[in-house]
Design an enzyme around this catalytic site. Structure first.
Site, PDB file in Angstrom:
ATOM      1  NE  ARG A   1      -1.601  -2.326   2.859  1.00 45.20           N
ATOM      2  CZ  ARG A   1      -1.768  -3.589   2.458  1.00 45.20           C
ATOM      3  NH1 ARG A   1      -2.831  -3.937   1.810  1.00 45.20           N
ATOM      4  NH2 ARG A   1      -0.874  -4.510   2.739  1.00 45.20           N
ATOM      5  CB  THR A   2       3.359   2.595   2.363  1.00 44.92           C
ATOM      6  OG1 THR A   2       2.584   2.136   3.459  1.00 44.92           O
ATOM      7  CG2 THR A   2       3.938   3.956   2.671  1.00 44.92           C
TER       8      THR A   2
ATOM      9  CE  LYS B   1      27.770  -3.104  -4.486  1.00 45.77           C
ATOM     10  NZ  LYS B   1      28.073  -2.202  -5.614  1.00 45.77           N
TER      11      LYS B   1
ATOM     12  CG  HIS C   1       3.592   3.836   8.706  1.00 44.77           C
ATOM     13  ND1 HIS C   1       3.702   4.718   7.647  1.00 44.77           N
ATOM     14  CD2 HIS C   1       3.171   2.653   8.168  1.00 44.77           C
ATOM     15  CE1 HIS C   1       3.352   4.093   6.531  1.00 44.77           C
ATOM     16  NE2 HIS C   1       3.043   2.843   6.818  1.00 44.77           N
TER      17      HIS C   1
ATOM     18  NE  ARG D   1       7.176   0.794   4.896  1.00 50.32           N
ATOM     19  CZ  ARG D   1       5.957   0.274   4.888  1.00 50.32           C
ATOM     20  NH1 ARG D   1       5.792  -0.994   4.551  1.00 50.32           N
ATOM     21  NH2 ARG D   1       4.896   0.995   5.213  1.00 50.32           N
TER      22      ARG D   1
END
Ligand code: NCD
Length: 311
Positions: free
Chosen positions: A58-59, A88, A138, A110
């Site tokens: 969704r986000t 890395k 969030h 995110r």
């Protein structure tokens, strides 16, 4: 014209005034625009980097679609943990510096640990939008949640909200708690097994902001009392050895739903899990079940936020 927002990092940064006078009205406008089949040129010529180190449906998709609906362009790294230089050993600060070097107008990220978005913002020359930082916050989810609640009840003051499930690791209930603290006479019911109860920082915030709260271990104890029943998934990926969630006391059933007040609503940030099954499929179409409306509001919310940040 409203002042530009520099970064979106945590829910505490927003005021009640901003929510009521700027955010709700602009989200309403975006909703009308989309529902009438329109799009806008607010982000014409703007490019947004969408950088996701954790899974998302969704986000990530709603942010991408929000950029497109506003006439901007977007580049997505949907599995940055595996496919970016993070593998890395590159730090979030360096990755941010690189996105800055490529002249993006904003970075939606995110990340997989609390505080990562703040680290990025501390070096970034463009706005950072926190789309979830580990078990931290969030904020854009909480904005779509509070918009959904406001849209339904026409107010936030005086509501009784039950948070149910994994309240320890769930970042959406944390962020929504911060927003509720901006309003008056809020009651919060915290329904979770002891090991997954709301953490002390949020409890201290409730106290400071006059939110009356009580802990429970069984949803049956509050099911007929809350105006908003906000269920969550067990965040198994964040749990430590010995912490388990078997769903006892935090799952909705048809029998329990029958006891929910006709005017109350059921929410969930989604995904709902198919193993614990906190909202069984057969309850999906109940009129009080706002879970997909909530997700749809995510598009309108993120359009409004992008316009306020870089439009
Ligand atoms: C939530 C998240 O990522 O915190 N999902 C979402 O963005 N709607 C909830 C979750 O993963 O349980």
């Amino acid at each position: 014209m409203a002042a530009k927002i520099k970064h979106i990092l945590k829910s505490q940064q927003f005021s009640r005034d901003w929510l009521e006078k700027e955010f709700f009205p602009l989200t309403d406008k975006m909703k009308k625009l989309v529902l009438s089949g329109g799009r806008s040129g607010d982000l014409e010529g703007k490019t947004v980097s969408v950088l996701f180190y954790e899974p998302s449906t969704r986000t990530r998709t709603s942010f991408q679609q929000a950029v497109l609906k506003l006439g901007g362009q977007v580049i997505v790294t949907e599995n940055a943990k595996e496919f970016s230089s993070a593998v890395k050993g590159e730090t979030i600060k360096d990755t941010t510096r690189i996105m800055n070097a490529y002249h993006f107008d904003a970075i939606v990220m995110r990340t997989d640990y609390a505080g990562a978005a703040d680290e990025a913002a501390s070096v970034s020359t463009c706005p950072i939008i926190n789309a979830g930082d580990g078990a931290g916050q969030h904020p854009t989810q909480s904005l779509l949640d509070i918009y959904t609640i406001f849209e339904h009840f026409g107010k936030i003051d005086g509501l009784r909200v039950a948070f149910v499930g994994d309240l320890k690791y769930g970042r959406t209930v944390r962020s929504l708690s911060y927003l509720l603290g901006k309003f008056k006479n809020i009651k919060v019911d915290l329904v979770a097994p002891d090991s997954l109860q709301m953490r002390n920082d949020i409890l201290a915030y409730y106290k400071k902001h006059g939110i009356e709260y009580k802990k429970y271990s069984d949803i049956a104890d509050i099911i007929d009392k809350a105006d908003v029943i906000y269920l969550t998934r067990a965040q198994k990926e964040r749990m430590k050895e010995g912490e388990t969630a078997d769903g006892s006391g935090v799952v909705l059933t048809g029998e329990l739903l029958d006891k929910v007040n006709k005017k109350s609503i059921v929410m969930h940030p989604l995904p709902r899990s198919s193993d614990i099954n906190e909202i069984p499929e057969e309850l999906t179409d109940d009129p009080r079940m706002l879970i997909f409306k909530e997700a749809e509001n995510g598009l309108f919310t993120r359009m409004a936020l992008l316009k306020m940040v870089i439009g």
